[in-house]
Design a protein around this motif. Sequence first.
Motif, PDB file in Angstrom:
ATOM      1  N   SER A 159       0.828  -1.205   0.000  1.00  0.00           N
ATOM      2  CA  SER A 159       0.000   0.000   0.000  1.00  0.00           C
ATOM      3  C   SER A 159       0.860   1.251   0.000  1.00  0.00           C
ATOM      4  O   SER A 159       0.619   2.193  -0.766  1.00  0.00           O
ATOM      5  CB  SER A 159      -0.916   0.004   1.231  1.00  0.00           C
ATOM      6  N   VAL A 160       1.878   1.268   0.841  1.00  0.00           N
ATOM      7  CA  VAL A 160       2.771   2.427   0.918  1.00  0.00           C
ATOM      8  C   VAL A 160       3.514   2.601  -0.405  1.00  0.00           C
ATOM      9  O   VAL A 160       3.648   3.721  -0.918  1.00  0.00           O
ATOM     10  CB  VAL A 160       3.766   2.272   2.087  1.00  0.00           C
ATOM     11  N   LEU A 161       3.966   1.507  -0.988  1.00  0.00           N
ATOM     12  CA  LEU A 161       4.722   1.572  -2.235  1.00  0.00           C
ATOM     13  C   LEU A 161       3.865   2.118  -3.368  1.00  0.00           C
ATOM     14  O   LEU A 161       4.324   2.932  -4.182  1.00  0.00           O
ATOM     15  CB  LEU A 161       5.253   0.188  -2.585  1.00  0.00           C
ATOM     16  N   ARG A 162       2.617   1.698  -3.430  1.00  0.00           N
ATOM     17  CA  ARG A 162       1.718   2.199  -4.482  1.00  0.00           C
ATOM     18  C   ARG A 162       1.462   3.690  -4.316  1.00  0.00           C
ATOM     19  O   ARG A 162       1.431   4.442  -5.292  1.00  0.00           O
ATOM     20  CB  ARG A 162       0.393   1.430  -4.462  1.00  0.00           C
ATOM     21  N   LEU A 163       1.308   4.146  -3.081  1.00  0.00           N
ATOM     22  CA  LEU A 163       1.083   5.571  -2.839  1.00  0.00           C
ATOM     23  C   LEU A 163       2.354   6.372  -3.142  1.00  0.00           C
ATOM     24  O   LEU A 163       2.276   7.500  -3.646  1.00  0.00           O
ATOM     25  CB  LEU A 163       0.627   5.796  -1.398  1.00  0.00           C
ATOM     26  N   MET A 164       3.507   5.803  -2.858  1.00  0.00           N
ATOM     27  CA  MET A 164       4.773   6.429  -3.253  1.00  0.00           C
ATOM     28  C   MET A 164       4.824   6.604  -4.763  1.00  0.00           C
ATOM     29  O   MET A 164       5.231   7.643  -5.281  1.00  0.00           O
ATOM     30  CB  MET A 164       5.957   5.574  -2.781  1.00  0.00           C
ATOM     31  N   ALA A 165       4.401   5.557  -5.473  1.00  0.00           N
ATOM     32  CA  ALA A 165       4.427   5.586  -6.937  1.00  0.00           C
ATOM     33  C   ALA A 165       3.500   6.652  -7.497  1.00  0.00           C
ATOM     34  O   ALA A 165       3.746   7.214  -8.565  1.00  0.00           O
ATOM     35  CB  ALA A 165       4.041   4.217  -7.491  1.00  0.00           C
ATOM     36  N   GLU A 166       2.427   6.945  -6.776  1.00  0.00           N
ATOM     37  CA  GLU A 166       1.470   7.960  -7.221  1.00  0.00           C
ATOM     38  C   GLU A 166       1.922   9.366  -6.856  1.00  0.00           C
ATOM     39  O   GLU A 166       1.241  10.352  -7.167  1.00  0.00           O
ATOM     40  CB  GLU A 166       0.098   7.666  -6.619  1.00  0.00           C
ATOM     41  N   GLY A 167       3.077   9.478  -6.187  1.00  0.00           N
ATOM     42  CA  GLY A 167       3.646  10.790  -5.896  1.00  0.00           C
ATOM     43  C   GLY A 167       3.319  11.371  -4.541  1.00  0.00           C
ATOM     44  O   GLY A 167       3.621  12.536  -4.272  1.00  0.00           O
ATOM     45  N   HIS A 168       2.720  10.584  -3.658  1.00  0.00           N
ATOM     46  CA  HIS A 168       2.366  11.094  -2.330  1.00  0.00           C
ATOM     47  C   HIS A 168       3.594  11.155  -1.423  1.00  0.00           C
ATOM     48  O   HIS A 168       4.451  10.280  -1.460  1.00  0.00           O
ATOM     49  CB  HIS A 168       1.305  10.199  -1.674  1.00  0.00           C
ATOM     50  N   GLY A 169       3.657  12.190  -0.601  1.00  0.00           N
ATOM     51  CA  GLY A 169       4.700  12.305   0.398  1.00  0.00           C
ATOM     52  C   GLY A 169       4.335  11.510   1.640  1.00  0.00           C
ATOM     53  O   GLY A 169       3.227  10.974   1.762  1.00  0.00           O
ATOM     54  N   ALA A 171       3.580  12.436   4.684  1.00  0.00           N
ATOM     55  CA  ALA A 171       2.431  12.947   5.450  1.00  0.00           C
ATOM     56  C   ALA A 171       1.117  12.524   4.789  1.00  0.00           C
ATOM     57  O   ALA A 171       0.166  12.114   5.482  1.00  0.00           O
ATOM     58  CB  ALA A 171       2.507  14.464   5.565  1.00  0.00           C
ATOM     59  N   ASP A 172       1.046  12.626   3.458  1.00  0.00           N
ATOM     60  CA  ASP A 172      -0.171  12.224   2.739  1.00  0.00           C
ATOM     61  C   ASP A 172      -0.424  10.722   2.883  1.00  0.00           C
ATOM     62  O   ASP A 172      -1.569  10.289   3.058  1.00  0.00           O
ATOM     63  CB  ASP A 172      -0.056  12.569   1.256  1.00  0.00           C
ATOM     64  N   ILE A 173       0.640   9.945   2.803  1.00  0.00           N
ATOM     65  CA  ILE A 173       0.497   8.487   2.930  1.00  0.00           C
ATOM     66  C   ILE A 173      -0.037   8.139   4.314  1.00  0.00           C
ATOM     67  O   ILE A 173      -0.925   7.290   4.460  1.00  0.00           O
ATOM     68  CB  ILE A 173       1.846   7.789   2.682  1.00  0.00           C
ATOM     69  N   ALA A 174       0.490   8.805   5.340  1.00  0.00           N
ATOM     70  CA  ALA A 174       0.032   8.558   6.710  1.00  0.00           C
ATOM     71  C   ALA A 174      -1.451   8.876   6.845  1.00  0.00           C
ATOM     72  O   ALA A 174      -2.214   8.126   7.481  1.00  0.00           O
ATOM     73  CB  ALA A 174       0.854   9.392   7.686  1.00  0.00           C
ATOM     74  N   GLU A 181       3.039   9.302  10.691  1.00  0.00           N
ATOM     75  CA  GLU A 181       4.103   9.519   9.721  1.00  0.00           C
ATOM     76  C   GLU A 181       5.343   8.706  10.096  1.00  0.00           C
ATOM     77  O   GLU A 181       6.086   8.246   9.224  1.00  0.00           O
ATOM     78  CB  GLU A 181       4.443  11.004   9.642  1.00  0.00           C
ATOM     79  N   HIS A 182       5.545   8.514  11.385  1.00  0.00           N
ATOM     80  CA  HIS A 182       6.670   7.695  11.856  1.00  0.00           C
ATOM     81  C   HIS A 182       6.521   6.255  11.355  1.00  0.00           C
ATOM     82  O   HIS A 182       7.502   5.628  10.929  1.00  0.00           O
ATOM     83  CB  HIS A 182       6.723   7.717  13.382  1.00  0.00           C
ATOM     84  N   THR A 183       5.281   5.741  11.363  1.00  0.00           N
ATOM     85  CA  THR A 183       5.029   4.392  10.859  1.00  0.00           C
ATOM     86  C   THR A 183       5.332   4.307   9.369  1.00  0.00           C
ATOM     87  O   THR A 183       5.949   3.341   8.891  1.00  0.00           O
ATOM     88  CB  THR A 183       3.560   3.991  11.104  1.00  0.00           C
ATOM     89  N   VAL A 184       4.935   5.338   8.630  1.00  0.00           N
ATOM     90  CA  VAL A 184       5.202   5.367   7.189  1.00  0.00           C
ATOM     91  C   VAL A 184       6.699   5.336   6.925  1.00  0.00           C
ATOM     92  O   VAL A 184       7.191   4.590   6.067  1.00  0.00           O
ATOM     93  CB  VAL A 184       4.567   6.610   6.541  1.00  0.00           C
ATOM     94  N   LYS A 185       7.458   6.128   7.683  1.00  0.00           N
ATOM     95  CA  LYS A 185       8.914   6.154   7.508  1.00  0.00           C
ATOM     96  C   LYS A 185       9.522   4.783   7.781  1.00  0.00           C
ATOM     97  O   LYS A 185      10.429   4.334   7.066  1.00  0.00           O
ATOM     98  CB  LYS A 185       9.540   7.197   8.437  1.00  0.00           C
ATOM     99  N   ASN A 186       9.015   4.107   8.809  1.00  0.00           N
ATOM    100  CA  ASN A 186       9.518   2.764   9.117  1.00  0.00           C
ATOM    101  C   ASN A 186       9.204   1.777   7.992  1.00  0.00           C
ATOM    102  O   ASN A 186      10.039   0.936   7.636  1.00  0.00           O
ATOM    103  CB  ASN A 186       8.916   2.263  10.427  1.00  0.00           C
TER     104      ASN A 186
END
Length: 213
Positions: A159-169, A171-174, A181-186
């Motif tokens: 899920s995180v990888l797909r949102l990264m691919a769509e250009g989300h930072g 904070a947006d992914i979180a 956001e700490h979870t997203v970074k991990n």
Amino acid sequence: MTATLTAAPPRASAATAGVFPALRIPPARGADRVRATARRAGLVHAAEHGGPGTVTVVAAADAAQALRGRHGAGPLVLVCDTVGRTGLRLALRAGAVVLRAADLTEESLAAAVRRAAHPHPSIPYPDLSHLLAGGPRPGDPAAAADGGGRPALTARQTSVLRLMAEGHGNADIALLLCCSEHTVKNVIYEIMARLQARNRAHAVAHAVRHGLV
């Protein structure tokens, strides 16, 4: 007869603006148009066959047809009548650059040849967007590792990888995944380690080429 092309020094064009490799264009339906476009771009017939680094440009109905029977024959550009998600995925996994026949121009062919000769770990956004449009929805489990050693990603990592691919930072992914956001970074750190990626673009490109998203 296979045509081998190389840059023509006297003529200024999209092709001769930089250092270009030789081109090899195998006979096929549509090859004459590719050959003519290459000439207009400043590429001409060479007396010798292409050596190491020669870019093969294959005209075909689709990527699957163009790749049939090929086994690592060097840099490759596919000029295809139709480009679907499956064909594009096959081409990317083979390290090939895909160009739609409808988009064939002197400039687009020159750019495709340059990309094939000097591959970059990222994937052009239009190709990436086309691939992801029909991929698994966020939250779907990724495929498990196969016999070829392909790494498996968890549902959260996918899920995180797909949102990264769509250009989300981050904070947006979180916000979209209802986590910190700490979870997203991990999770991104885990993805980078799992895929042995150098950066976010490399991680996305690796995942697409290996069918993880």
